[in-house]
Enzyme design. Sequence first.
Site, PDB file in Angstrom:
ATOM      1  N   ASP A 146       0.820  -1.220   0.000  1.00  0.00           N
ATOM      2  CA  ASP A 146       0.000   0.000   0.000  1.00  0.00           C
ATOM      3  C   ASP A 146       0.848   1.261   0.000  1.00  0.00           C
ATOM      4  O   ASP A 146       0.416   2.312  -0.469  1.00  0.00           O
ATOM      5  CB  ASP A 146      -0.891   0.026   1.245  1.00  0.00           C
ATOM      6  CG  ASP A 146      -2.218  -0.667   1.032  1.00  0.00           C
ATOM      7  OD1 ASP A 146      -2.326  -1.455   0.075  1.00  0.00           O
ATOM      8  OD2 ASP A 146      -3.144  -0.424   1.829  1.00  0.00           O
ATOM      9  N   GLY A 208     -13.751   5.486   1.913  1.00  0.00           N
ATOM     10  CA  GLY A 208     -14.485   4.321   2.378  1.00  0.00           C
ATOM     11  C   GLY A 208     -14.555   4.399   3.886  1.00  0.00           C
ATOM     12  O   GLY A 208     -14.628   5.496   4.448  1.00  0.00           O
ATOM     13  N   GLU A 383      -8.265  -2.777  -6.501  1.00  0.00           N
ATOM     14  CA  GLU A 383      -6.942  -3.102  -5.969  1.00  0.00           C
ATOM     15  C   GLU A 383      -6.542  -4.536  -6.305  1.00  0.00           C
ATOM     16  O   GLU A 383      -5.364  -4.821  -6.554  1.00  0.00           O
ATOM     17  CB  GLU A 383      -6.932  -2.880  -4.455  1.00  0.00           C
ATOM     18  CG  GLU A 383      -7.101  -1.419  -4.066  1.00  0.00           C
ATOM     19  CD  GLU A 383      -7.451  -1.227  -2.608  1.00  0.00           C
ATOM     20  OE1 GLU A 383      -6.555  -0.855  -1.839  1.00  0.00           O
ATOM     21  OE2 GLU A 383      -8.617  -1.454  -2.238  1.00  0.00           O
TER      22      GLU A 383
END
EC number: 2.7.2.1
Length: 398
Positions: A146, A208, A383
């Site tokens: 990430d 989110g 993703e």
Amino acid sequence: MSKTIAINAGSSSLKWQLYQMPEEAVLAQGIIERIGLKDSISTVKYDGKKEEQILDIHDHTEAVKILLNDLIHFGIIAAYDEITGVGHRVVAGGELFKESVVVNDKVLEQIEELSVLAPLHNPGAAAGIRAFRDILPDITSVCVFDTSFHTSMAKHTYLYPIPQKYYTDYKVRKYGAHGTSHKYVAQEAAKMLGRPLEELKLITAHIGNGVSITANYHGKSVDTSMGFTPLAGPMMGTRSGDIDPAIIPYLIEQDPELKDAADVVNMLNKKSGLSGVSGISSDMRDIEAGLQEDNPDAVLAYNIFIDRIKKCIGQYFAVLNGADALVFTAGMGENAPLMRQDVIGGLTWFGMDIDPEKNVFGYRGDISTPESKVKVLVISTDEELCIARDVERLKNTK
């Protein structure tokens, strides 16, 4: 043709997606929840069907065995050797991993050492990696971090204004998160705008349960809102986002339930944000229901949320000296038109205007008016596909 599994393993869960590569076709997907707890749940979706089992799954190795057996049992694959690669999402790569890498013993050891930066995430990822390596030792395992996308930030951006010894000795700095998502939607935005990514200035808003916003200059992250941990940035579902750090010792002194810094950080991570302020939920749908009922706590939580996101987006206009487009993605970014409307309503000075008929639930694409100087895009993040692509790219480099 080959099959690749993209894995997102948490401390008690394992989310997965199986792709046919290089066609990028999704063959199946699922999640195993409550690993290590009684009544674990394994869900598999394929060919329009959904299969669910209640099992006792003691650890990640058992979870991986069940996943692979299910793929054969449901006829999704005929044999394990159809799988040629596995990609693992890893939250924290620190300064060690500037791009995705093929897993070896040293990489796995470093991921475990970096758990100090992501104690809720890296241990689960490491457990998932170990399980796949034990069961399928001959296939390529790839780690996708990430944080990698944000390693392009300049030193004056990622350092905190504290004595430099804390960076030199302890690597305290901004690392960011959600990098795979920000990278993917920036690439998709360039396609949507019909322009090379290397010419664009973009602000990507991953909204989110976790919220991060990134300033993207010519395809590279130049600033992002999450910091040393994913707790930093705007208000989130259960996370506070940025606060005055002096609040932490003050609360320890004042509240007998908060015995130390770890207790306060746990509260800031899990009991704050929309959930903490509203007392209702971390889910924007529940907050919006509260707005309809004129619930004052829901109204307050919503207003703080919008205010913090607007401020963060506004500062990235300054960082980039203007922007070509603002991209909304992730659960709320994609599915909360009221939130998008109210965020943009506070940014019209920058030349943004959205079409109310396009800013509706479920719409994907350009929601701005023809006159809008800055385009406003809604793009579904993927993703897992990014992870599968990196596996395909790296699997012949072992």
